[in-house]
Design a protein around this motif. Structure first.
Motif, PDB file in Angstrom:
ATOM      1  N   PHE A 205      54.822  25.511  25.950  1.00 36.23           N
ATOM      2  CA  PHE A 205      53.864  26.167  25.075  1.00 36.23           C
ATOM      3  C   PHE A 205      52.834  26.950  25.890  1.00 36.23           C
ATOM      4  O   PHE A 205      52.448  28.056  25.525  1.00 36.23           O
ATOM      5  CB  PHE A 205      53.161  25.134  24.189  1.00 36.23           C
ATOM      6  CG  PHE A 205      52.088  25.723  23.329  1.00 36.23           C
ATOM      7  CD1 PHE A 205      52.415  26.414  22.174  1.00 36.23           C
ATOM      8  CD2 PHE A 205      50.756  25.604  23.687  1.00 36.23           C
ATOM      9  CE1 PHE A 205      51.426  26.969  21.383  1.00 36.23           C
ATOM     10  CE2 PHE A 205      49.771  26.154  22.910  1.00 36.23           C
ATOM     11  CZ  PHE A 205      50.099  26.843  21.747  1.00 36.23           C
ATOM     12  N   LYS A 206      52.415  26.393  27.007  1.00 37.91           N
ATOM     13  CA  LYS A 206      51.373  27.028  27.820  1.00 37.91           C
ATOM     14  C   LYS A 206      51.903  28.189  28.673  1.00 37.91           C
ATOM     15  O   LYS A 206      51.170  29.118  28.944  1.00 37.91           O
ATOM     16  CB  LYS A 206      50.704  25.994  28.730  1.00 37.91           C
ATOM     17  CG  LYS A 206      49.921  24.959  27.972  1.00 37.91           C
ATOM     18  CD  LYS A 206      48.780  25.587  27.213  1.00 37.91           C
ATOM     19  CE  LYS A 206      47.929  24.558  26.529  1.00 37.91           C
ATOM     20  NZ  LYS A 206      46.904  25.155  25.682  1.00 37.91           N
ATOM     21  N   VAL A 207      53.152  28.122  29.101  1.00 37.79           N
ATOM     22  CA  VAL A 207      53.671  29.168  29.992  1.00 37.79           C
ATOM     23  C   VAL A 207      54.675  30.088  29.303  1.00 37.79           C
ATOM     24  O   VAL A 207      55.013  31.140  29.835  1.00 37.79           O
ATOM     25  CB  VAL A 207      54.294  28.584  31.278  1.00 37.79           C
ATOM     26  CG1 VAL A 207      53.245  27.827  32.073  1.00 37.79           C
ATOM     27  CG2 VAL A 207      55.492  27.718  30.981  1.00 37.79           C
ATOM     28  N   ASN A 208      55.180  29.674  28.142  1.00 42.60           N
ATOM     29  CA  ASN A 208      56.081  30.496  27.328  1.00 42.60           C
ATOM     30  C   ASN A 208      57.336  30.949  28.085  1.00 42.60           C
ATOM     31  O   ASN A 208      57.803  32.071  27.917  1.00 42.60           O
ATOM     32  CB  ASN A 208      55.335  31.693  26.732  1.00 42.60           C
ATOM     33  CG  ASN A 208      56.048  32.246  25.521  1.00 42.60           C
ATOM     34  OD1 ASN A 208      56.759  31.540  24.834  1.00 42.60           O
ATOM     35  ND2 ASN A 208      55.852  33.532  25.266  1.00 42.60           N
ATOM     36  N   ASP A 209      57.856  30.071  28.934  1.00 39.64           N
ATOM     37  CA  ASP A 209      59.057  30.388  29.700  1.00 39.64           C
ATOM     38  C   ASP A 209      59.730  29.061  30.067  1.00 39.64           C
ATOM     39  O   ASP A 209      59.169  28.257  30.810  1.00 39.64           O
ATOM     40  CB  ASP A 209      58.676  31.161  30.963  1.00 39.64           C
ATOM     41  CG  ASP A 209      59.868  31.605  31.789  1.00 39.64           C
ATOM     42  OD1 ASP A 209      60.850  30.834  31.904  1.00 39.64           O
ATOM     43  OD2 ASP A 209      59.811  32.712  32.350  1.00 39.64           O
TER      44      ASP A 209
END
Length: 174
Positions: free
Chosen positions: A21-25
Protein backbone atom coordinates in the motif's frame (compact mmCIF):
# COMPACT_ATOMS: atom_id res chain seq x y z
CA UNK A 1 9.59 -15.76 23.00
CA UNK A 2 8.70 -16.23 19.36
CA UNK A 3 11.34 -17.19 16.84
CA UNK A 4 11.76 -15.64 13.39
CA UNK A 5 9.68 -18.34 11.69
CA UNK A 6 6.77 -17.73 14.07
CA UNK A 7 7.00 -13.97 13.53
CA UNK A 8 7.06 -14.58 9.76
CA UNK A 9 3.97 -16.79 9.93
CA UNK A 10 2.15 -14.27 12.12
CA UNK A 11 2.98 -11.02 10.31
CA UNK A 12 4.01 -11.69 6.68
CA UNK A 13 0.58 -11.22 5.09
CA UNK A 14 -0.38 -8.03 6.92
CA UNK A 15 3.09 -6.55 6.56
CA UNK A 16 3.20 -7.28 2.83
CA UNK A 17 -0.19 -5.59 2.32
CA UNK A 18 0.91 -2.63 4.45
CA UNK A 19 4.18 -2.23 2.53
CA UNK A 20 2.53 -2.69 -0.87
CA UNK A 21 0.00 0.00 0.00
CA UNK A 22 2.82 2.41 0.86
CA UNK A 23 5.07 1.70 -2.14
CA UNK A 24 2.45 0.64 -4.72
CA UNK A 25 4.78 -1.93 -6.30
CA UNK A 26 4.64 -5.65 -5.52
CA UNK A 27 8.28 -6.40 -6.30
CA UNK A 28 9.49 -3.47 -4.18
CA UNK A 29 7.15 -4.60 -1.40
CA UNK A 30 8.67 -8.08 -1.61
CA UNK A 31 12.18 -6.62 -1.31
CA UNK A 32 11.23 -4.40 1.63
CA UNK A 33 9.49 -7.30 3.38
CA UNK A 34 12.65 -9.36 2.99
CA UNK A 35 14.73 -6.52 4.46
CA UNK A 36 12.30 -6.20 7.37
CA UNK A 37 12.58 -9.89 8.21
CA UNK A 38 16.35 -9.79 8.00
CA UNK A 39 16.22 -6.98 10.60
CA UNK A 40 13.73 -8.95 12.69
CA UNK A 41 15.93 -12.05 12.55
CA UNK A 42 19.02 -10.03 13.49
CA UNK A 43 17.38 -8.14 16.35
CA UNK A 44 14.62 -10.35 17.74
CA UNK A 45 16.75 -11.37 20.70
CA UNK A 46 16.96 -7.68 21.74
CA UNK A 47 13.18 -7.48 22.24
CA UNK A 48 12.64 -8.03 25.94
CA UNK A 49 8.83 -7.77 26.12
CA UNK A 50 6.89 -9.98 23.70
CA UNK A 51 3.80 -7.81 24.30
CA UNK A 52 5.57 -5.12 22.29
CA UNK A 53 6.34 -7.42 19.37
CA UNK A 54 3.64 -6.05 17.06
CA UNK A 55 4.54 -2.39 17.57
CA UNK A 56 8.24 -3.23 17.23
CA UNK A 57 7.66 -5.13 13.96
CA UNK A 58 5.60 -2.28 12.49
CA UNK A 59 8.16 0.32 13.61
CA UNK A 60 10.90 -1.66 11.83
CA UNK A 61 8.66 -1.85 8.76
CA UNK A 62 7.91 1.89 8.74
CA UNK A 63 11.59 2.70 9.13
CA UNK A 64 12.52 0.34 6.30
CA UNK A 65 9.92 1.95 4.02
CA UNK A 66 11.29 5.39 4.90
CA UNK A 67 14.80 4.14 4.10
CA UNK A 68 13.50 2.96 0.71
CA UNK A 69 12.11 6.43 -0.04
CA UNK A 70 15.29 8.12 1.19
CA UNK A 71 17.39 5.99 -1.16
CA UNK A 72 14.96 6.63 -3.97
CA UNK A 73 15.11 10.36 -3.23
CA UNK A 74 18.89 10.30 -3.46
CA UNK A 75 18.62 8.57 -6.82
CA UNK A 76 15.77 10.73 -8.10
CA UNK A 77 15.84 14.30 -6.84
CA UNK A 78 12.30 14.94 -8.12
CA UNK A 79 10.83 12.86 -5.29
CA UNK A 80 11.48 15.65 -2.77
CA UNK A 81 9.02 15.70 0.11
CA UNK A 82 7.99 12.06 -0.32
CA UNK A 83 8.88 11.16 3.27
CA UNK A 84 6.56 13.83 4.68
CA UNK A 85 3.79 12.95 2.25
CA UNK A 86 4.15 9.34 3.34
CA UNK A 87 2.78 10.08 6.80
CA UNK A 88 0.35 12.90 6.01
CA UNK A 89 -2.07 10.81 3.95
CA UNK A 90 -5.21 9.70 5.76
CA UNK A 91 -6.50 6.51 4.26
CA UNK A 92 -8.47 3.50 5.45
CA UNK A 93 -5.25 1.48 5.44
CA UNK A 94 -3.51 4.07 7.63
CA UNK A 95 -6.47 4.05 10.00
CA UNK A 96 -6.42 0.25 10.17
CA UNK A 97 -2.69 0.29 10.83
CA UNK A 98 -3.06 2.86 13.62
CA UNK A 99 -5.82 0.81 15.22
CA UNK A 100 -3.56 -2.26 15.17
CA UNK A 101 -0.66 -0.28 16.62
CA UNK A 102 -2.81 0.91 19.53
CA UNK A 103 -4.55 -2.45 20.11
CA UNK A 104 -1.84 -3.88 22.45
CA UNK A 105 -2.27 -0.82 24.68
CA UNK A 106 -6.06 -1.28 24.70
CA UNK A 107 -5.68 -4.91 25.76
CA UNK A 108 -3.85 -3.76 28.90
CA UNK A 109 -6.77 -1.56 30.07
CA UNK A 110 -9.16 -2.55 32.87
CA UNK A 111 -11.93 -4.80 31.53
CA UNK A 112 -14.73 -2.16 31.50
CA UNK A 113 -12.64 0.34 29.56
CA UNK A 114 -11.15 -2.31 27.29
CA UNK A 115 -14.50 -3.78 26.28
CA UNK A 116 -16.05 -0.40 25.56
CA UNK A 117 -13.12 0.87 23.50
CA UNK A 118 -12.71 -2.38 21.56
CA UNK A 119 -16.38 -2.52 20.60
CA UNK A 120 -16.64 1.16 19.75
CA UNK A 121 -13.30 1.40 17.91
CA UNK A 122 -13.00 -1.97 16.19
CA UNK A 123 -16.62 -2.96 15.73
CA UNK A 124 -17.79 0.59 14.94
CA UNK A 125 -20.60 0.48 17.49
CA UNK A 126 -21.79 3.89 18.64
CA UNK A 127 -21.51 4.74 22.30
CA UNK A 128 -25.31 4.94 22.55
CA UNK A 129 -25.70 1.52 20.94
CA UNK A 130 -23.05 0.07 23.27
CA UNK A 131 -24.90 1.52 26.28
CA UNK A 132 -28.20 -0.02 25.14
CA UNK A 133 -26.67 -3.45 24.45
CA UNK A 134 -24.99 -3.55 27.85
CA UNK A 135 -27.77 -2.03 29.95
CA UNK A 136 -25.69 1.00 30.86
CA UNK A 137 -26.43 4.69 30.97
CA UNK A 138 -25.05 6.59 27.99
CA UNK A 139 -23.14 8.89 30.38
CA UNK A 140 -21.48 5.83 31.95
CA UNK A 141 -20.25 4.65 28.56
CA UNK A 142 -18.98 8.13 27.65
CA UNK A 143 -17.11 8.22 30.95
CA UNK A 144 -15.58 4.76 30.44
CA UNK A 145 -14.46 5.59 26.93
CA UNK A 146 -12.94 8.92 28.03
CA UNK A 147 -11.14 7.37 31.01
CA UNK A 148 -9.94 4.51 28.84
CA UNK A 149 -8.61 6.95 26.25
CA UNK A 150 -6.84 8.92 28.97
CA UNK A 151 -5.16 5.73 30.21
CA UNK A 152 -4.28 4.78 26.62
CA UNK A 153 -2.66 8.16 26.08
CA UNK A 154 -0.59 7.78 29.25
CA UNK A 155 0.46 4.24 28.32
CA UNK A 156 1.36 5.26 24.80
CA UNK A 157 3.34 8.30 25.94
CA UNK A 158 5.17 6.27 28.58
CA UNK A 159 6.07 3.64 26.02
CA UNK A 160 6.63 5.62 22.86
CA UNK A 161 7.76 9.15 23.73
CA UNK A 162 10.98 9.94 25.48
CA UNK A 163 11.52 12.80 27.91
CA UNK A 164 12.42 15.26 25.18
CA UNK A 165 9.10 14.68 23.43
CA UNK A 166 10.64 12.76 20.53
CA UNK A 167 8.71 9.73 19.29
CA UNK A 168 10.51 6.45 19.50
CA UNK A 169 9.43 2.86 19.26
CA UNK A 170 8.67 1.11 22.54
CA UNK A 171 11.02 -1.67 21.60
CA UNK A 172 13.88 0.77 21.08
CA UNK A 173 14.04 1.07 24.86
CA UNK A 174 14.62 -2.66 25.28
Amino acid sequence: MMNTQQVWNTFKGDLHRFIKFKVNDTSVADDILQDVFIKIHSNLDHLKDEKKLSSWVYQLTRNTIIDYYRKKQLLFKDVEGMENQFFIEDSPEDERYCKECVRPFILELPEDYKDAILKITYENISQKEYAEKNGLAYSTVKSRVQRGRDQLKKSFETCCVDNQGDNECCSDRN
